[in-house]
Write a protein that holds these residues in place. Sequence first.
Motif, mmCIF file in Angstrom:
data_model
loop_
_atom_site.group_PDB
_atom_site.id
_atom_site.type_symbol
_atom_site.label_atom_id
_atom_site.label_comp_id
_atom_site.label_asym_id
_atom_site.label_seq_id
_atom_site.Cartn_x
_atom_site.Cartn_y
_atom_site.Cartn_z
ATOM 1 N N PRO A 92 0.867 -1.117 -0.218
ATOM 2 C CA PRO A 92 0.039 0.114 0.061
ATOM 3 C C PRO A 92 0.841 1.288 0.135
ATOM 4 N N LEU A 93 2.208 1.283 0.557
ATOM 5 C CA LEU A 93 2.862 2.386 0.692
ATOM 6 C C LEU A 93 3.410 2.975 -0.654
ATOM 7 N N LEU A 94 3.599 1.649 -1.604
ATOM 8 C CA LEU A 94 4.104 2.026 -3.059
ATOM 9 C C LEU A 94 2.889 2.338 -3.901
ATOM 10 N N GLU A 95 1.773 1.616 -3.710
ATOM 11 C CA GLU A 95 0.829 1.895 -4.578
ATOM 12 C C GLU A 95 0.445 3.458 -4.680
ATOM 13 N N GLU A 96 0.666 4.118 -3.650
ATOM 14 C CA GLU A 96 0.175 5.496 -3.596
ATOM 15 C C GLU A 96 1.249 6.176 -4.571
ATOM 16 N N HIS A 97 2.264 5.794 -4.726
ATOM 17 C CA HIS A 97 3.299 6.680 -5.639
ATOM 18 C C HIS A 97 3.793 6.270 -6.664
ATOM 19 N N THR A 98 3.028 5.163 -7.375
ATOM 20 C CA THR A 98 3.372 4.668 -8.635
ATOM 21 C C THR A 98 3.319 5.500 -9.742
ATOM 22 N N ASP A 99 2.223 6.533 -9.712
ATOM 23 C CA ASP A 99 1.997 7.654 -10.589
ATOM 24 C C ASP A 99 3.205 8.449 -11.155
ATOM 25 N N ARG A 100 4.369 8.416 -10.430
ATOM 26 C CA ARG A 100 5.652 9.052 -10.798
ATOM 27 C C ARG A 100 6.743 8.190 -10.697
ATOM 28 N N PRO A 101 7.921 8.450 -11.386
ATOM 29 C CA PRO A 101 9.287 7.682 -11.031
ATOM 30 C C PRO A 101 9.477 7.412 -9.716
ATOM 31 N N LEU A 102 9.741 6.259 -9.474
ATOM 32 C CA LEU A 102 9.960 5.622 -8.205
ATOM 33 C C LEU A 102 11.112 4.751 -8.141
ATOM 34 N N ILE A 103 12.195 5.076 -7.143
ATOM 35 C CA ILE A 103 13.255 4.124 -6.905
ATOM 36 C C ILE A 103 13.099 3.609 -5.537
ATOM 37 N N VAL A 104 13.225 2.297 -5.450
ATOM 38 C CA VAL A 104 13.303 1.853 -3.975
ATOM 39 C C VAL A 104 14.478 1.182 -3.633
ATOM 40 N N VAL A 105 14.937 1.580 -2.642
ATOM 41 C CA VAL A 105 16.199 0.968 -2.015
ATOM 42 C C VAL A 105 16.084 0.276 -1.114
ATOM 43 N N VAL A 106 16.521 -0.978 -0.883
ATOM 44 C CA VAL A 106 16.257 -1.949 0.080
ATOM 45 C C VAL A 106 17.397 -2.608 0.902
ATOM 46 N N SER A 107 17.421 -2.808 2.244
ATOM 47 C CA SER A 107 18.356 -3.222 2.846
ATOM 48 C C SER A 107 18.136 -4.850 2.787
ATOM 49 N N ALA A 108 19.067 -5.599 3.600
ATOM 50 C CA ALA A 108 19.060 -7.103 4.005
ATOM 51 C C ALA A 108 17.889 -7.171 5.016
ATOM 52 N N MET A 109 17.095 -8.578 4.980
ATOM 53 C CA MET A 109 16.053 -8.472 5.904
ATOM 54 C C MET A 109 16.575 -8.638 7.389
ATOM 55 N N GLY A 110 15.932 -7.979 8.311
ATOM 56 C CA GLY A 110 16.212 -7.918 9.466
ATOM 57 C C GLY A 110 17.459 -7.864 9.964
ATOM 58 N N LYS A 111 18.196 -8.988 10.531
ATOM 59 C CA LYS A 111 19.468 -8.924 11.069
ATOM 60 C C LYS A 111 20.171 -9.662 10.242
#
Length: 450
Positions: free
Chosen positions: A39-58
Amino acid sequence: MTHGVGHDVTRQGEPDMTTVFKFGGASIKDADAIRHLTPLLEEHTDRPLIVVVSAMGKTTNKLEALLAAARSEGKEDAYRECFEALQADHHEAMEALFGDSRDSPAERVDALFDELDALHRKHRASPYARHYDQTVCYGELISTTIVAAWLNHCGIATDWHDARELVRTDACHQAANLDWAATADAIRERLRGSECVALTQGFIGGTEHGDATTLGREGSDFSAAIFAHCLDAREVVIWKDVTGLFNADPRRFDNAIQLERLSYAEATELAWHGAKVIHPKTLGPLQEKSIPLTVRSFETPDATPSVIDAERRFDAEAPSCILREEQVWIEVLPRDFAFMDEPRQHDILGRLVEAGLHANLVDSSAMRFALCLDNKPERLEQLIDSLEADYEINREDGLTLLTVRHPQPGMMDTLSEGREALAERRNATTAQRLFRSSDCPETWHIPESR
Ligand code: ASP
Ligand code: MG
């Protein structure tokens, strides 16, 4: 304390500008957390979006343990146990997310685990730092493979990008330095004008020879800033498990409050003095392009966030308190009754740099030069061995350094009541005192202003 800030500080008139989101380990720690992203991303897909992600948890800590086992003799069982536990954690998340759907990335994830398992044969003889980077990058490679598959499964068209090919660095492993020109070229060529959400790894980069590198622990914030800088983004949002930045660690100070707005410079100072808010290298690239950084809670996305931009007006509104624990105080004394003058200070600081250490506080007088350092055992030993050849050394362990930005009158004394300060320093904006940790409370209280 509301300044009416939020989206109005971003450059909204320019709808095509990219937004960069960063999700840390806590925000994708398991299947439930990953479901929150949609839901957080769905709101923003009307413009260019880069998503940077870490490793899961620890995961990064677990990969460090895996690496230690891989590099030790006779630790095959420990290695296998670590490896299988990591693989099981990721499988558990994939099963919960995808069930037996054909969208499950389990095969690709297992192929990454096979690569991870095989690389030690080649790298066991490599220097530690190089082997480290080849190993820990799999945390992010695997997490992003899962998240990208999940977003596509939910109907959010997402492209997975390998940050080792985009974030171009030198071969200074574990603390790689950016080649900004090559990075900007690669990022612009691959990501500009993308119709899909572009998903990539934080923390990792690569050399021109294709070796993985890392930017330093907790470096994903810096990665987000690199992508934003290279694409002239309109905004960076760091999604966290807290609503924003606080003026003290809420786990250690019972009356910490959220800072709703602060400047790049102030945020950099807080990070530099040890506040675990944002990686200290993050702010520079954003400041240069006036890109605001917002820290928001992924659990309560509508709560007032913290915004960092060029505005300095609110920086001194509340004092901020930072604790650095496990500090060591080293006094360096002459053996020959000569002064500890600039040539000697230069000599001592040179050895500090050689040992890869940073002084959190320095104090000097005619016959003494003293340093407060983080307790990094191997590096400290190297420094002390080197200094002992020429100087008398006194060392005290088990210390806590308290730093206060914008202290109010009398505040440092109230915070120090009943405790001896081994050292102190003060300038117009910052006060520091060094205490024995055994004299310090578990929970601190920021004194009310007078
Ligand atoms: N996964 C890396 C770490 O835990 C990078 C990051 O989280 O920013 O240090
Ligand atoms: Mg992490």
